[in-house]
Write an enzyme that holds these catalytic residues in place. Structure first.
Site, PDB file in Angstrom:
ATOM      1  N   ASP A 160       3.520  -5.329  -5.651  1.00 53.31           N
ATOM      2  CA  ASP A 160       2.762  -5.472  -4.860  1.00 53.31           C
ATOM      3  C   ASP A 160       3.476  -5.618  -3.247  1.00 53.31           C
ATOM      4  O   ASP A 160       5.374  -5.399  -3.230  1.00 53.31           O
ATOM      5  CB  ASP A 160       2.723  -7.364  -5.324  1.00 53.31           C
TER       6      ASP A 160
ATOM      7  N   TRP B  86       3.887  -4.773   3.325  1.00 55.77           N
ATOM      8  CA  TRP B  86       5.402  -2.960   4.783  1.00 55.77           C
ATOM      9  C   TRP B  86       4.587  -2.533   5.761  1.00 55.77           C
ATOM     10  O   TRP B  86       5.209  -2.521   6.106  1.00 55.77           O
ATOM     11  CB  TRP B  86       5.224  -2.450   3.248  1.00 55.77           C
TER      12      TRP B  86
ATOM     13  N   HIS C  70       1.146   2.321   0.686  1.00 57.47           N
ATOM     14  CA  HIS C  70       0.935   2.607  -0.500  1.00 57.47           C
ATOM     15  C   HIS C  70       2.102   4.251  -1.075  1.00 57.47           C
ATOM     16  O   HIS C  70       2.466   4.315  -1.850  1.00 57.47           O
ATOM     17  CB  HIS C  70      -0.969   3.178  -0.605  1.00 57.47           C
TER      18      HIS C  70
ATOM     19  N   SER D 129      -6.194  -1.975 -10.236  1.00 59.91           N
ATOM     20  CA  SER D 129      -6.214  -2.713 -11.492  1.00 59.91           C
ATOM     21  C   SER D 129      -8.363  -2.651 -11.030  1.00 59.91           C
ATOM     22  O   SER D 129      -8.373  -2.212 -10.583  1.00 59.91           O
ATOM     23  CB  SER D 129      -5.787  -4.238 -11.410  1.00 59.91           C
ATOM     24  N   THR D 130      -8.451  -2.845 -12.164  1.00 57.66           N
ATOM     25  CA  THR D 130     -10.277  -3.646 -12.351  1.00 57.66           C
ATOM     26  C   THR D 130     -10.476  -4.697 -10.970  1.00 57.66           C
ATOM     27  O   THR D 130     -11.730  -4.227 -11.148  1.00 57.66           O
ATOM     28  CB  THR D 130     -10.584  -4.179 -14.040  1.00 57.66           C
TER      29      THR D 130
ATOM     30  N   TRP E 158     -10.983  -2.535  -7.103  1.00 59.76           N
ATOM     31  CA  TRP E 158     -12.564  -1.995  -6.273  1.00 59.76           C
ATOM     32  C   TRP E 158     -12.931  -2.564  -5.335  1.00 59.76           C
ATOM     33  O   TRP E 158     -13.606  -1.712  -4.704  1.00 59.76           O
ATOM     34  CB  TRP E 158     -13.905  -1.594  -7.391  1.00 59.76           C
TER      35      TRP E 158
ATOM     36  N   LEU F 223      11.927   8.948 -21.578  1.00 59.07           N
ATOM     37  CA  LEU F 223      10.971   7.655 -20.892  1.00 59.07           C
ATOM     38  C   LEU F 223       9.707   8.202 -20.886  1.00 59.07           C
ATOM     39  O   LEU F 223       9.052   9.542 -20.937  1.00 59.07           O
ATOM     40  CB  LEU F 223      11.436   7.611 -19.406  1.00 59.07           C
TER      41      LEU F 223
ATOM     42  N   ARG G 224       2.105 -14.413  -9.712  1.00 57.48           N
ATOM     43  CA  ARG G 224       1.329 -14.511 -11.058  1.00 57.48           C
ATOM     44  C   ARG G 224       1.733 -13.059 -11.607  1.00 57.48           C
ATOM     45  O   ARG G 224       2.046 -12.328 -10.731  1.00 57.48           O
ATOM     46  CB  ARG G 224       0.034 -14.995  -9.669  1.00 57.48           C
TER      47      ARG G 224
HETATM   48  C1  FPP Z   1       0.226  -3.467  -4.406  1.00 59.92           C
HETATM   49  O1  FPP Z   1      -0.340  -4.225  -2.853  1.00 59.92           O
HETATM   50  C2  FPP Z   1      -0.498  -2.193  -5.026  1.00 59.92           C
HETATM   51  C3  FPP Z   1      -1.536  -1.996  -5.093  1.00 59.92           C
HETATM   52  C4  FPP Z   1      -2.991  -2.522  -5.557  1.00 59.92           C
HETATM   53  C5  FPP Z   1      -1.936  -0.142  -5.350  1.00 59.92           C
HETATM   54  C6  FPP Z   1      -0.524   0.494  -6.138  1.00 59.92           C
HETATM   55  C7  FPP Z   1      -0.304   1.575  -5.783  1.00 59.92           C
HETATM   56  C8  FPP Z   1       1.273   2.054  -5.201  1.00 59.92           C
HETATM   57  C9  FPP Z   1       2.770   1.888  -5.764  1.00 59.92           C
HETATM   58  C10 FPP Z   1       1.590   4.235  -4.711  1.00 59.92           C
HETATM   59  C11 FPP Z   1       0.411   4.727  -5.583  1.00 59.92           C
HETATM   60  C12 FPP Z   1       1.462   4.946  -6.660  1.00 59.92           C
HETATM   61  C13 FPP Z   1       1.269   6.173  -7.225  1.00 59.92           C
HETATM   62  C14 FPP Z   1       1.743   6.343  -8.639  1.00 59.92           C
HETATM   63  C15 FPP Z   1       0.440   7.011  -6.862  1.00 59.92           C
HETATM   64  P1  FPP Z   1      -0.919  -4.949  -2.229  1.00 59.92           P
HETATM   65  O2  FPP Z   1      -1.792  -3.329  -1.161  1.00 59.92           O
HETATM   66  O3  FPP Z   1      -1.825  -5.079  -2.277  1.00 59.92           O
HETATM   67  O4  FPP Z   1       0.488  -5.236  -0.923  1.00 59.92           O
HETATM   68  P2  FPP Z   1      -0.397  -6.972  -0.041  1.00 59.92           P
HETATM   69  O5  FPP Z   1      -0.043  -7.539  -1.229  1.00 59.92           O
HETATM   70  O6  FPP Z   1       0.859  -6.557   0.912  1.00 59.92           O
HETATM   71  O7  FPP Z   1      -1.564  -6.637   0.674  1.00 59.92           O
END
Ligand code: FPP
Length: 225
Positions: free
Chosen positions: A12, A17, A29, A58-59, A62, A124, A178
């Site tokens: 997260d 960031w 991302h 996650s589900t 979307w 792994l 959480r």
């Molecule tokens: C949460 O950060 C992150 C996600 C919902 C997506 C996770 C994806 C990646 C780490 C990059 C892609 C991964 C792969 C395997 C290609 P957030 O967007 O909720 O951040 P915030 O809480 O600061 O808004």
């Protein structure tokens, strides 16, 4: 010691960031995907880590703006295409958990291809949670078992889940405390680490320190030491 640890991570903080740098959320991302690569490589060389499960989509994700969802799909496609060689080089077996039927046919095909092409790797296991939600996983398991004549045992239930391995170490980056519908069954006796570092700033050194802390925690699994 045989490799036996299962590390699960809620990655997260990507959006924050990027926003802190005056960039669009998707840049976070993109930076996050590079960290996935670094952490996977570190785990593939670590003497104790057998499996890493990363919450990538996650589900509930979307519900994000359409452009962000589309970007995440493209990023995943790009990552998997680029990573295949790296997985094989580092002897990493790739696995997806979650209901990938919601993804485009081409992405589903790519996921299956990378699973097949790395199925011989016995180092792994990198498991990406894709369209994953623990409620959805548990309901799919219940539906799979509903016509079973015998009483369902813990083992039978666990085997019907996408992720069949108990988690040892659960890390959430980004400051929130959480679980967000992640591996609810498998986290029953996990050691939890909630850290403030935003995912794109996380690195192998910080993971190494968490493993050091884990190694001095006393795990009793409900018993006495
Ligand atoms: C949460 O950060 C992150 C996600 C919902 C997506 C996770 C994806 C990646 C780490 C990059 C892609 C991964 C792969 C395997 C290609 P957030 O967007 O909720 O951040 P915030 O809480 O600061 O808004």
């Amino acid at each position: 010691m045989n490799k036996s640890l299962h590390v699960a991570i809620i990655m997260d903080g990507n959006g924050r960031w990027a926003e802190a740098r005056g960039e669009k959320r998707v840049k976070g991302h993109e930076a996050g995907a590079k960290v996935v690569r670094e952490i996977t490589k570190f785990c593939s060389k670590h003497k104790d880590i057998e499996r890493i499960t990363l919450y990538a989509f996650s589900t509930e994700n979307w519900k994000r703006p359409r452009l962000e969802v589309e970007f995440l799909m493209k990023l995943l496609e790009h990552y998997l295409k680029n990573e295949l060689e790296e997985y094989i080089k580092n002897n990493v077996k790739f696995e997806a958990i979650g209901d990938i039927r919601a993804f485009s046919k081409s992405l589903q095909k790519l996921i299956k291809k990378v699973e097949e092409k790395t199925s011989h790797c016995d180092g792994l296991v990198q498991s990406l949670a894709l369209n994953y939600g623990a409620h959805d996983e548990i309901l799919r398991a219940v539906n799979q078992l509903k016509n079973e004549k015998k009483d369902i045992t813990e083992e039978m239930f666990s085997n019907a889940l996408d992720c069949k391995d108990e988690v040892d170490i659960m890390i959430r980056t980004g400051g929130d405390h959480r679980i967000s519908n992640f591996l609810l069954w498998q986290l029953s006796y996990a050691e939890l680490f909630f850290i403030d570092t935003l995912w794109p700033d996380f690195n192998a050194e910080e993971l190494g320190k968490i493993i050091d802390q884990f190694n001095i925690r006393e795990r009793r699994f409900g018993g006495l030491n």
